[in-house]
Design a protein around this motif. Structure first.
Motif: not given
Length: 524
Positions: A149-164
């Motif tokens: 998720i990229r926001t207007t203040n250029n923060t990038v949230y990395c979400v979840g865990e891809n166990l596959n």
């Protein structure tokens, strides 16, 4: 006649009392539809209808319906971290609601989240992009994340865990922190968030509706904040993603154009008119784009409308001072339109927006130009326009109209603002009602209103177009000439810090002498 919305036979509807209280799913006394002429004649032959009391002012129902606008409700525990600080991996209970992602520290089965333990609230309006991640992990000792998720203040949230990601390798032990709180379905979250960034759907949307990518990149519609509806679409509050500025967005379904032959032409006329207009008293067009299914018209957002202001008063009406203050602003914008050869054709309190609902002296702006027409001097139109309760006889009888129909509407607006009731009853000739002064201006409340106000209303509600006041004549009427009104209007101009558009230097000279005579300012 009355439109039946309950289990009542048409021929029996005329026997309903004239003061029947309006309730949900009850008979609407301001219906546009009519009983067939033959049934009206038959009913009238056997019943004499007494003179009705004036109909209380109320908001006329909108013409556009939309499906429920609540966002897909998604919630659950989620692992996340900020790309710039991958060592700080966090786990919060995420809830998608009220146009935002709410991240809670605590959640208990049966009790839900603890509202006092909120880690962060991320408004959807601050999200500029959501993308799936299919690459390697940021840190090798942890699984890769599922989406960003990229926001207007250029923060990038990395979400979840891809166990596959580790398929084919030995199964890794699930972290102890997750063994008793399994993570949310990240794919479900990804889809829900993508949908939430799009404008809300409507009933007429096809199954394969095109996504509004260009619009969604710029604006976040606040789907739970519906501002109103017009003949072509629903108006929502929205946020400009990069500035955080709140705007109003009219979402128009093209499918409606197929049902109304002139709808597309009227919609384009509205956008064209708004694009050309530049006046402090007319709502400003900021942006427009379209998909194959919808059109999005972005306008400046106001904070209420004139009808809301009237109905919110304890008395159900406004006093003369406030009415005059609002009316001069309406007439100023209307004069600008008429000078451009444009008739609004749907003037009513609902279409007069206000800048501030916490004061009796807000700035007004005219909106909703869906019925507006270019009508050159000495020309007439016969197309169907407007809202019947505010239209003159020549429009209702399809005899042809010109820009003076707006002046009739102004007369009705003054009437409903000062009295809290509509001036005319259905089923009776307007000309006959106008001649009956006792009916038009009953003692309650008109004994409390200046005679000059009723004089202005009577001069505007002229059945004969040639006898109706023009805008210039209306502005010159004695009821709209007073030292107090001048002071109120001049104060607004100074407050707005705009070039003056409601008063003139001649007004300064005229009232300076009056103020000196009253001892309010010293003689120079």
């Amino acid at each position: 006649m009355r439109q039946i919305e309950v289990n009542v036979h048409r021929k029996c509807a005329i026997e309903l009392p004239s003061n029947c209280t309006l309730a949900d799913h009850a008979i609407s006394r301001m219906s546009i539809s009519e009983m067939p002429d033959k049934e009206v004649e038959m009913a009238s032959a056997s019943h004499s209808v007494p003179m009705n009391e004036n109909i209380p002012l109320f908001r006329l129902p909108g013409q556009v319906t939309t499906r429920a606008t609540s966002q897909p409700h998604v919630e659950g525990w989620m692992i996340h971290f900020v790309l710039s600080d991958p060592e700080r991996r966090l786990k919060h209970y995420w809830v998608l609601a009220n146009n935002a992602i709410h991240m809670y520290n605590e959640y208990n089965e049966g009790l839900g989240v603890n509202p006092n333990r909120v880690y962060k609230i991320l408004p959807l309006a601050e999200i500029i992009a959501i993308t799936q991640h299919s690459g390697p992990p940021v840190l090798s000792r942890h699984p890769p994340h599922c989406f960003e998720i990229r926001t207007t203040n250029n923060t990038v949230y990395c979400v979840g865990e891809n166990l596959n990601y580790y398929s084919g390798e030995p199964v890794r032990k699930m972290p102890r922190s997750l063994s008793f709180r399994p993570p949310s379905n990240t794919q479900l979250w990804f889809q829900a968030l993508k949908e939430s960034l799009q404008p809300p759907p409507s009933k007429s949307d096809p199954e394969n509706a095109e996504l509004a990518l260009e619009f969604a990149n710029l604006y976040q519609v606040l789907s739970e904040k519906t501002l109103g509806s017009g003949q072509f679409g629903t108006v929502y509050s929205a946020i400009q993603r990069h500035t955080g500025k709140e705007v109003a967005v009219k979402v128009i379904s093209k499918e409606r154009f197929a049902k109304k032959g002139t709808a597309a032409e009227s919609m384009r006329a509205e956008v064209l008119i708004l694009h050309k207009m530049s006046h402090p008293g007319i709502v400003r067009l900021e942006f427009m784009c379209e998909t194959k299914d919808k059109i999005f018209v972005v306008m400046e957002k106001m904070n209420g409308d004139m009808l809301e202001m009237i109905l919110s008063q304890a008395s159900g009406r406004l006093d003369s001072r406030v009415t005059r203050f609002l009316l001069v602003q309406i007439l100023s914008a209307l004069k600008y339109l008429h000078d451009q050869g444009i008739a609004h054709c749907d003037l009513k309190p609902e279409n007069v927006l206000l800048s501030d609902m916490s004061t009796n002296f807000p700035q007004t702006k005219i909106c909703d130009f869906g019925y507006a027409r270019f009508i050159p001097e000495s020309q007439f139109r016969k197309t169907i326009v407007g809202t019947p309760a505010y239209l003159p006889p020549e429009v209702l009888q399809r005899r042809g109209y010109n820009k003076s129909l707006d002046m009739w509407s102004c007369g009705v607006i003054i009437y409903v603002t000062l009295s809290g009731t509509f001036p005319f009853n259905e089923g009776e000739e307007i000309a006959d009602q106008i001649q009956n002064a006792a009916f038009m201006f009953p003692t309650d409340p008109w004994s409390e209103v200046e005679p000059l106000a009723t004089d202005l209303i009577q001069r505007l509600l002229k059945v004969n177009i040639e006898e109706r006041l023009t805008i210039e004549q209306c502005l010159a009427h004695p009821w709209l000439k007073s030292e107090q009104l001048y002071r109120d209007l001049r104060s607004l101009e100074v407050r707005l810090n705009l070039p003056r558009y409601l008063t003139t230097e001649e007004d300064d000279e005229r009232y300076a002498q009056l103020l000196q005579q009253q001892g309010l300012i010293p003689v120079q």
